[in-house]
Enzyme design. Sequence first.
Site, mmCIF file in Angstrom:
data_model
loop_
_atom_site.group_PDB
_atom_site.id
_atom_site.type_symbol
_atom_site.label_atom_id
_atom_site.label_comp_id
_atom_site.label_asym_id
_atom_site.label_seq_id
_atom_site.Cartn_x
_atom_site.Cartn_y
_atom_site.Cartn_z
ATOM 1 N N ASP A 103 0.867 -1.182 0.000
ATOM 2 C CA ASP A 103 0.000 0.000 0.000
ATOM 3 C C ASP A 103 0.904 1.233 0.000
ATOM 4 O OD1 ASP A 103 -1.769 -2.102 0.519
ATOM 5 O OD2 ASP A 103 -2.892 -1.006 2.053
ATOM 6 N N LYS A 167 -7.070 3.334 -2.588
ATOM 7 C CA LYS A 167 -7.420 3.251 -1.167
ATOM 8 C C LYS A 167 -7.597 4.668 -0.642
ATOM 9 C CE LYS A 167 -4.842 1.954 3.076
ATOM 10 N NZ LYS A 167 -3.786 1.104 3.643
ATOM 11 N N LYS A 199 -10.331 0.220 -1.655
ATOM 12 C CA LYS A 199 -10.128 -0.074 -0.220
ATOM 13 C C LYS A 199 -10.491 1.151 0.603
ATOM 14 C CE LYS A 199 -6.421 -1.369 3.060
ATOM 15 N NZ LYS A 199 -5.083 -1.971 3.213
#
Length: 258
Positions: A103, A167, A199
Amino acid sequence: MSRSEKETAQLALRLMDLTSLNQSDTPQSISDLCASAASEYGSPAAVCVFPEFVTWAKLECERLHLPTVKIATVTNFPSGGADVERAVAETERAVGAGADEVDVVFPYRALIAGDEQVGYDLVASCKEACGENVLLKVILETGELKEADLIAKASRIAIEAGADFIKTSTGKVAVNATPEAAKIMLEAIRDSGRACGFKAAGGVRTAADAAVYFELAEEIMGAAFLSPDSFRFGASGLLANLHSILAGDTPASAGTSY
Ligand SMILES: O=C[C@H](O)COP(=O)(O)O
């Protein structure tokens, strides 16, 4: 689709990146995190830890016989700096340590300042460092981007540069996942025509919080989108609430660790 509270909790568990990203983390606290991923109700999609704990978390998940639980980590985190080489080097190290998923924080301050290119370059280069088999999730830090236009632009840039997921947030700023930001991001995914996941992260604490994101995702992307391949929650304080609901107990208070 309308779900019972238990069905919502079960789905949220399956779609969760069970997260611990605290400066106070230790091998023992990461072992405890991995142990909490094993339950009679099933396991989360991933555990998400700082890069220095990737190898340890992988060993722990193997020891606990959790073969489906992926090991996720973070890079360029949480600052979202615009140093592409540094972000790539961190991503390469994470992949080398055995991360299944990375991430990376998008250089959101640079975008706010008008630089669209560096975000594209950083995401494209980090995706190259991940290769085919490691997922790249790009954290836009929507609470700092604030404006809908900027959130949409960051989404488009990240998707075009090869993000596997976009995300919302690091969980480390004042405003984290919000339904408003999620809607903009999900519409950008839909409009891109690309296979990119979503996300929601930061501040998701209860099954009721999760249900709001499920509704949005289903409305915009369809029910099939709610699979670990395309939808995740990043959460450090959701698991206990889900376990309580699944056990039929009074839900643990929101924000209980894990
Ligand atoms: O990526 C996940 C976030 O850091 C989790 O945020 P949270 O601690 O508010 O659940």
